[in-house]
Design an enzyme around this catalytic site. Structure first.
Site, PDB file in Angstrom:
ATOM      1  N   LYS A   8      28.231 -12.785  -1.592  1.00 50.57           N
ATOM      2  CA  LYS A   8      28.276 -13.376  -2.917  1.00 50.57           C
ATOM      3  C   LYS A   8      29.218 -12.580  -3.850  1.00 50.57           C
ATOM      4  CE  LYS A   8      24.738 -15.984  -5.264  1.00 50.57           C
ATOM      5  NZ  LYS A   8      23.174 -15.986  -5.864  1.00 50.57           N
TER       6      LYS A   8
HETATM    7  O1  G3P Z   1      20.645 -16.899  -7.845  1.00 51.60           O
HETATM    8  C1  G3P Z   1      21.507 -17.521  -8.703  1.00 51.60           C
HETATM    9  C2  G3P Z   1      20.872 -18.446  -9.602  1.00 51.60           C
HETATM   10  O2  G3P Z   1      20.209 -19.566  -8.952  1.00 51.60           O
HETATM   11  C3  G3P Z   1      19.972 -17.529 -10.699  1.00 51.60           C
HETATM   12  O3  G3P Z   1      19.407 -18.774 -11.487  1.00 51.60           O
HETATM   13  O4  G3P Z   1      17.311 -18.808 -12.766  1.00 51.60           O
HETATM   14  O5  G3P Z   1      18.598 -16.686 -12.911  1.00 51.60           O
HETATM   15  O6  G3P Z   1      19.366 -19.007 -13.823  1.00 51.60           O
HETATM   16  P1  G3P Z   1      18.518 -18.269 -12.858  1.00 51.60           P
END
Ligand code: G3P
Length: 219
Positions: free
Chosen positions: A83
């Site tokens: 990533k």
């Molecule tokens: O892991 C990537 C993404 O899904 C993170 O989302 O909940 O931290 O906005 P969030």
């Protein structure tokens, strides 16, 4: 639609992988910190539980550093997806890994312009963060629709739209209607997907009526 689980918690991954509904896992530095585990170790354990792509995020901000870190992460298991953030350095690292046949998930995408760059860099996945856009009053799902539409215009783009930062079941349903390839779902949201009060009510009614028959299917 593929379902990835957005967590680094081993117990949650084991529980949901047992349903047969899990096609991969995504992690990020925040999720790794929350797990309290050693990064390399926990990614290795996740890769042994889920055979699909497991995203492990680099922490360097320069391409050279990302490549060094990514090469170490790629050695953990064959199903590791590197990533990288959506920056010019991240796109350079993405091109390096995609040319070597290593899966790359380009993350922290917030615009269609960024998504075009990720596809041109050979990303296996692009991660537009719908929830974080909604959180600031922008339309996260509109971004998903824009990216899917743009990618469909270019058959040479093989990047899959991996909907991330999901906050509720409708993010998944609406993204599926648009043709997004993957949703990476917090375990709590995945568990609410299956719930409906009429299903519960129907089961209760069936069980009550079945009990009246006094029968057992298996003695
Ligand atoms: O892991 C990537 C993404 O899904 C993170 O989302 O909940 O931290 O906005 P969030």
């Amino acid at each position: 639609m593929k379902f990835f689980i957005d967590t680094a918690e081993i117990s949650e991954i084991r529980e949901l992988a047992a349903t047969g509904l899990v096609d991969g896992v995504t992690t990020n530095p925040t999720l790794i910190a929350k797990s309290g585990r050693d990064f390399i170790e926990v990614i290795g354990e996740i890769c042994s539980i889920v055979k699909g792509p497991v995203s492990a995020e680099v922490t360097a901000l320069d391409a050279e550093g990302m490549i060094k870190e990514g090469e170490k992460l790629a050695k953990i298991a064959d199903n590791v997806a590197i990533k990288v953030p959506l920056t010019l350095d991240g796109l350079k690292a993405c091109r390096h890994f995609s040319d070597k046949g290593i899966l790359v998930n380009v993350t922290l995408c917030f615009s269609a312009a960024q998504a075009i760059l990720a596809a041109k860099a050979g990303a296996a996945f692009i991660s537009p963060f719908v929830g974080r856009l909604d959180d600031i009053g922008q339309d996260g799902l509109q971004l998903i629709e824009d990216i899917v539409t743009i990618y469909e215009n270019y058959p040479q783009f093989t990047t899959e739209v991996l909907v991330a930062s999901i906050r509720n079941p409708m993010h998944i349903v609406d993204s599926a209607k648009m043709g997004a390839h993957v949703a990476t779902i917090p375990p709590s949201v995945l568990k609410t997907l299956v719930k409906h009060p009429l299903t519960d009510k129907g089961i209760d009614a069936f069980m009550a009526d079945w009990a009246k028959t006094g029968q057992k299917i298996v003695a």
